[in-house]
Design an enzyme around this catalytic site. Structure first.
Site: not given
Ligand code: MRU
Length: 352
Positions: A54-55, A252, A201, A242
């Site tokens: 998550g970013a 995203n 996720q 992201d």
């Molecule tokens: O690959 P991930 O699980 O890190 O991807 C996460 C996402 O795409 C989320 O939507 C994004 O990071 C926002 S988290 C608040």
């Protein structure tokens, strides 16, 4: 200052005693295990493996990673070279999530302000900053939640993709924070949770968080979004980001673009929720956003069991880009930005 802890905003990381502890997200929901990180290499590995993901969460974890990297330096003459080394190590882990680069950039400012005072001062300054970044992210998410909640009418059935909750941030979440705030205000009847292939996720993490929060939800396959909207079962969509380019194009989790196209077709409002630190004004549009490609075994295997014939090659884009024209609004800590995004984004950063 201690890390925020409250039932609605637990944090997937904590700085305790000797170092950083991360909630191992690859094992959820089956096991709730915390892992110790004593070195920046361990933090980098955890980010790559999606143990922390998550970013915004990646950004805060990297901030603590800088502290771990700098605290072993004794020779003042080594400080600068070590900072570059650790910054490079952490910055190379995931290319799309801009919060990582953003956090490392802010860490660099802290380093520059303290470097002349020697190794101990650098570590102390970085740790104080990382702790503040941790707490600040939760405050920002709560503000995003407040702004976002105003967008929903009572009884809304809201669809979300991937995981954007407490787990994906320092606490509370972005898109899932909006859903949480709207639910508190009595506006959410149900959440549709996309399972989010290939790493699930949604099924593993968002369902786990919503269950803990007591918010009603139903899990659906990613490709159910079409029939749900065609049957009039979705009143609104809110997802995270992201990286948001200067024109509003948004990267995203893979599959987000598909949901946005379907939302447009069915006239369902499609919102992105993200802190200003996810907006990268140096990236002019979505075509310029680097898209992470991950190993093909994430698709050809499910939890270590092969599901595709031997030697099958898969293409595993971790993210896609939703063009700004498909986005109804971008929910930030300073309010809901509306098209044209070039203008509203500039305004959010204080430009006329
Ligand atoms: O690959 P991930 O699980 O890190 O991807 C996460 C996402 O795409 C989320 O939507 C994004 O990071 C926002 S988290 C608040």
């Amino acid at each position: 200052m201690s890390e925020p802890r409250s039932p609605d905003a637990f944090s997937p990381m904590r700085w305790e005693g000797p170092g950083l502890q991360l909630l191992e997200q690859t094992k959820l929901p089956a096991e709730e295990v915390w892992i110790d990180c004593d070195t920046p290499e361990q933090v980098a590995d955890a980010i790559r493996r999606l143990a922390v993901r998550g970013a915004p969460a990646i950004g805060v974890a990297a901030a603590y990673g800088l502290v771990l990297g700098m605290r072993t330096v004794r020779d003042p003459g080594r400080l600068r070279a070590r900072f570059e080394e650790v910054s490079e190590l952490l910055g190379s882990t995931r290319p799309t999530a801009v919060n990582l680069r953003w956090a490392l950039g802010r860490g660099r400012e802290v380093f520059e302000r303290s470097v002349d005072q020697g190794p101990e001062a650098v570590t102390a300054a970085l740790l104080a900053w990382a702790r503040e970044l941790h707490a600040e992210d939760v405050r920002i998410n709560r503000r995003i939640g407040e702004h976002g909640a105003t967008l929903f009418a009572g009884g809304s059935r809201v669809l979300t993709h991937c995981n954007t909750g407490s787990l994906a941030t320092a606490g509370y979440g972005t898109a899932l924070g909006v859903i949480q705030s709207a639910w508190r205000d009595g506006k959410v009847e149900r959440v549709w949770v996309d399972e989010t292939r290939p790493l699930l996720q949604g099924a593993r993490l968002t369902a786990w968080e919503l269950k803990k929060l007591g918010i009603p939800f139903r899990l659906v396959t990613d490709n159910s979004a079409g029939i749900l909207m065609a049957r009039g079962l979705v009143d609104g969509i809110v997802v995270g980001a992201d990286r948001i380019a200067a024109n509003g194009d948004t990267a995203n989790k893979i599959g987000t673009y598909t949901v946005a196209v379907l939302a447009h077709r069915h006239g369902v409002p499609f919102y992105v929720a993200a802190p200003l630190s996810t907006i990268d004004r140096a990236t002019p549009n979505g075509a310029a956003i680097p898209i992470e490609e991950r190993k093909s075994s994430e698709i050809t295997e499910v939890f270590g069991t092969r599901i595709a014939p031997d030697e099958t090659e898969a293409l595993n884009f971790a993210f896609d880009v939703t063009p700004a024209e498909l986005i109804t609004g971008i929910i930030t800590e300073v309010g809901v930005l509306r098209p044209p995004y070039e203008r509203s984004i500039a305004g959010a950063f204080g430009e006329p």
